[in-house]
Design a protein around this motif. Structure first.
Motif, PDB file in Angstrom:
ATOM      1  N   PRO A 123      -3.940   2.954   0.009  1.00 52.88           N
ATOM      2  CA  PRO A 123      -4.294   2.806  -1.400  1.00 52.88           C
ATOM      3  C   PRO A 123      -3.254   1.985  -2.164  1.00 52.88           C
ATOM      4  O   PRO A 123      -2.067   2.022  -1.852  1.00 52.88           O
ATOM      5  CB  PRO A 123      -4.358   4.245  -1.912  1.00 52.88           C
ATOM      6  CG  PRO A 123      -3.544   5.031  -0.956  1.00 52.88           C
ATOM      7  CD  PRO A 123      -3.618   4.326   0.361  1.00 52.88           C
ATOM      8  N   ARG A 124      -3.742   1.247  -3.138  1.00 48.59           N
ATOM      9  CA  ARG A 124      -2.880   0.452  -4.017  1.00 48.59           C
ATOM     10  C   ARG A 124      -3.229   0.815  -5.455  1.00 48.59           C
ATOM     11  O   ARG A 124      -4.401   1.044  -5.770  1.00 48.59           O
ATOM     12  CB  ARG A 124      -3.107  -1.046  -3.800  1.00 48.59           C
ATOM     13  CG  ARG A 124      -2.682  -1.520  -2.432  1.00 48.59           C
ATOM     14  CD  ARG A 124      -3.078  -2.976  -2.205  1.00 48.59           C
ATOM     15  NE  ARG A 124      -2.845  -3.361  -0.832  1.00 48.59           N
ATOM     16  CZ  ARG A 124      -1.750  -3.995  -0.408  1.00 48.59           C
ATOM     17  NH1 ARG A 124      -0.811  -4.330  -1.255  1.00 48.59           N
ATOM     18  NH2 ARG A 124      -1.612  -4.298   0.867  1.00 48.59           N
ATOM     19  N   PRO A 180       0.835  -1.202   0.000  1.00 46.56           N
ATOM     20  CA  PRO A 180       0.000   0.000   0.000  1.00 46.56           C
ATOM     21  C   PRO A 180       0.874   1.257   0.000  1.00 46.56           C
ATOM     22  O   PRO A 180       1.988   1.251   0.536  1.00 46.56           O
ATOM     23  CB  PRO A 180      -0.799  -0.113   1.293  1.00 46.56           C
ATOM     24  CG  PRO A 180      -0.009  -1.015   2.172  1.00 46.56           C
ATOM     25  CD  PRO A 180       0.751  -1.936   1.266  1.00 46.56           C
ATOM     26  N   MET A 181       0.369   2.305  -0.633  1.00 49.62           N
ATOM     27  CA  MET A 181       1.074   3.587  -0.600  1.00 49.62           C
ATOM     28  C   MET A 181       0.813   4.216   0.758  1.00 49.62           C
ATOM     29  O   MET A 181      -0.304   4.161   1.282  1.00 49.62           O
ATOM     30  CB  MET A 181       0.584   4.491  -1.728  1.00 49.62           C
ATOM     31  CG  MET A 181       0.936   3.972  -3.098  1.00 49.62           C
ATOM     32  SD  MET A 181       0.397   5.047  -4.439  1.00 49.62           S
ATOM     33  CE  MET A 181      -1.303   4.490  -4.649  1.00 49.62           C
ATOM     34  N   THR A 182       1.835   4.803   1.323  1.00 51.34           N
ATOM     35  CA  THR A 182       1.747   5.364   2.660  1.00 51.34           C
ATOM     36  C   THR A 182       2.092   6.839   2.627  1.00 51.34           C
ATOM     37  O   THR A 182       3.063   7.241   1.981  1.00 51.34           O
ATOM     38  CB  THR A 182       2.718   4.637   3.611  1.00 51.34           C
ATOM     39  OG1 THR A 182       2.433   3.245   3.565  1.00 51.34           O
ATOM     40  CG2 THR A 182       2.581   5.131   5.022  1.00 51.34           C
ATOM     41  N   ASP A 183       1.313   7.620   3.334  1.00 54.01           N
ATOM     42  CA  ASP A 183       1.586   9.052   3.460  1.00 54.01           C
ATOM     43  C   ASP A 183       2.973   9.224   4.054  1.00 54.01           C
ATOM     44  O   ASP A 183       3.270   8.677   5.120  1.00 54.01           O
ATOM     45  CB  ASP A 183       0.533   9.680   4.379  1.00 54.01           C
ATOM     46  CG  ASP A 183       0.693  11.176   4.521  1.00 54.01           C
ATOM     47  OD1 ASP A 183       1.757  11.720   4.155  1.00 54.01           O
ATOM     48  OD2 ASP A 183      -0.246  11.812   5.012  1.00 54.01           O
ATOM     49  N   PRO A 184       3.855   9.981   3.369  1.00 50.43           N
ATOM     50  CA  PRO A 184       5.212  10.155   3.889  1.00 50.43           C
ATOM     51  C   PRO A 184       5.261  10.834   5.255  1.00 50.43           C
ATOM     52  O   PRO A 184       6.245  10.707   5.974  1.00 50.43           O
ATOM     53  CB  PRO A 184       5.915  10.994   2.823  1.00 50.43           C
ATOM     54  CG  PRO A 184       4.853  11.552   1.962  1.00 50.43           C
ATOM     55  CD  PRO A 184       3.639  10.695   2.125  1.00 50.43           C
ATOM     56  N   VAL A 188      10.088   4.121  -3.146  1.00 48.16           N
ATOM     57  CA  VAL A 188      11.385   4.794  -3.048  1.00 48.16           C
ATOM     58  C   VAL A 188      11.275   6.176  -2.413  1.00 48.16           C
ATOM     59  O   VAL A 188      12.097   6.554  -1.584  1.00 48.16           O
ATOM     60  CB  VAL A 188      12.046   4.885  -4.437  1.00 48.16           C
ATOM     61  CG1 VAL A 188      13.341   5.664  -4.393  1.00 48.16           C
ATOM     62  CG2 VAL A 188      12.287   3.492  -5.007  1.00 48.16           C
ATOM     63  N   GLU A 189      10.260   6.941  -2.805  1.00 51.02           N
ATOM     64  CA  GLU A 189      10.152   8.334  -2.368  1.00 51.02           C
ATOM     65  C   GLU A 189       8.988   8.598  -1.425  1.00 51.02           C
ATOM     66  O   GLU A 189       8.809   9.729  -0.976  1.00 51.02           O
ATOM     67  CB  GLU A 189      10.027   9.247  -3.586  1.00 51.02           C
ATOM     68  CG  GLU A 189      11.225   9.166  -4.522  1.00 51.02           C
ATOM     69  CD  GLU A 189      11.009   9.974  -5.787  1.00 51.02           C
ATOM     70  OE1 GLU A 189      10.157  10.889  -5.780  1.00 51.02           O
ATOM     71  OE2 GLU A 189      11.684   9.694  -6.777  1.00 51.02           O
ATOM     72  N   GLY A 190       8.163   7.599  -1.162  1.00 46.80           N
ATOM     73  CA  GLY A 190       7.018   7.804  -0.284  1.00 46.80           C
ATOM     74  C   GLY A 190       5.916   8.615  -0.921  1.00 46.80           C
ATOM     75  O   GLY A 190       5.128   9.252  -0.235  1.00 46.80           O
ATOM     76  N   VAL A 191       5.819   8.600  -2.242  1.00 47.25           N
ATOM     77  CA  VAL A 191       4.797   9.341  -2.962  1.00 47.25           C
ATOM     78  C   VAL A 191       3.491   8.541  -2.958  1.00 47.25           C
ATOM     79  O   VAL A 191       3.513   7.335  -3.176  1.00 47.25           O
ATOM     80  CB  VAL A 191       5.247   9.585  -4.423  1.00 47.25           C
ATOM     81  CG1 VAL A 191       4.140  10.212  -5.249  1.00 47.25           C
ATOM     82  CG2 VAL A 191       6.493  10.442  -4.456  1.00 47.25           C
ATOM     83  N   VAL A 192       2.386   9.206  -2.694  1.00 49.61           N
ATOM     84  CA  VAL A 192       1.072   8.583  -2.829  1.00 49.61           C
ATOM     85  C   VAL A 192       0.501   9.094  -4.146  1.00 49.61           C
ATOM     86  O   VAL A 192       0.231  10.276  -4.301  1.00 49.61           O
ATOM     87  CB  VAL A 192       0.146   8.920  -1.641  1.00 49.61           C
ATOM     88  CG1 VAL A 192      -1.230   8.310  -1.855  1.00 49.61           C
ATOM     89  CG2 VAL A 192       0.756   8.431  -0.342  1.00 49.61           C
ATOM     90  N   VAL A 193       0.351   8.189  -5.110  1.00 51.27           N
ATOM     91  CA  VAL A 193      -0.111   8.551  -6.450  1.00 51.27           C
ATOM     92  C   VAL A 193      -1.637   8.554  -6.457  1.00 51.27           C
ATOM     93  O   VAL A 193      -2.267   7.537  -6.179  1.00 51.27           O
ATOM     94  CB  VAL A 193       0.441   7.556  -7.496  1.00 51.27           C
ATOM     95  CG1 VAL A 193      -0.057   7.913  -8.888  1.00 51.27           C
ATOM     96  CG2 VAL A 193       1.971   7.539  -7.454  1.00 51.27           C
ATOM     97  N   VAL A 194      -2.219   9.719  -6.769  1.00 56.53           N
ATOM     98  CA  VAL A 194      -3.671   9.891  -6.763  1.00 56.53           C
ATOM     99  C   VAL A 194      -4.105  10.613  -8.035  1.00 56.53           C
ATOM    100  O   VAL A 194      -3.308  11.332  -8.651  1.00 56.53           O
ATOM    101  CB  VAL A 194      -4.143  10.689  -5.532  1.00 56.53           C
ATOM    102  CG1 VAL A 194      -3.853   9.945  -4.238  1.00 56.53           C
ATOM    103  CG2 VAL A 194      -3.510  12.063  -5.502  1.00 56.53           C
TER     104      VAL A 194
END
Length: 183
Positions: free
Chosen positions: A59-60, A44-48, A90-96
């Motif tokens: 979110p995935r 899952p993407m994680t808020d940095p 790598v950068e902790g980006v949440v792609v939306v």
């Protein structure tokens, strides 16, 4: 992806230090070629800004780029797409949807695009439901942007850029298109 796009006719894998392997699959449908990532949704993407990354919730997504075949050497987009797909790890980006992702250079040799606008999911490839508590995998379309369009989007927003493309009848699948008029 196979249900929506058929069987891939090519695939490539890229591994980045500190990230899992990302594959990019190529699908052909008539005069359109689609590139889809595989592996971005493994975690899952994680808020940095979060203190602790939740290994289950969040979110995935996977990324999908569609372009007209035979107009440009778009197969060179594989590495830039893998870089974008690895950015959450790598950068902790949440792609939306509505986000702009920049690759720092042309998406493929000679491309007028250096970034993409993330579009709304659910059109081409339906969400992939996972067992609770996992969130579904969303398949996010990517719309190539010229540097001028990306700058204009930063000032006016994603919706305004989409409206401008629509007003001018912009073919967002044309890998050699020019920037939409921005005056």
């Amino acid at each position: 992806m196979r249900t929506a796009l058929g069987e891939p006719d090519a695939r490539a894998a890229v591994t980045f230090l500190g990230a899992d392997r990302i594959e990019v699959l190529r699908f052909r449908e008539g005069d359109v070629v689609r590139y889809a990532t595989l592996g971005m949704s493994a975690h899952p993407m994680t808020d940095p800004a979060a203190m602790v990354a939740d290994p289950v919730r969040g979110p995935r997504a996977e990324l999908v780029l569609s372009v007209r075949a035979g107009v440009a050497d778009t197969d060179k987009v594989l590495r830039p797409l893998a870089v974008l797909a690895a950015s959450p790890q790598v950068e902790g980006v949440v792609v939306v949807p509505g986000a702009a992702l920049d690759v720092g250079g042309p998406l493929w040799p000679g491309a007028p695009f250096t970034s993409v606008l993330v579009a709304e999911p659910g059109g081409l490839v339906a969400d992939l439901e996972l067992d609770a508590p996992l969130e579904p995998v969303r398949f996010l379309p990517l719309l190539p942007m010229t540097p001028n369009e990306a700058a204009w989007k930063r000032v006016h927003g994603a919706q305004a850029l989409r409206e401008r493309w629509l007003t001018h009848g912009t073919d967002l699948r044309d890998p050699a298109r020019r920037s939409v008029p921005l005056d």
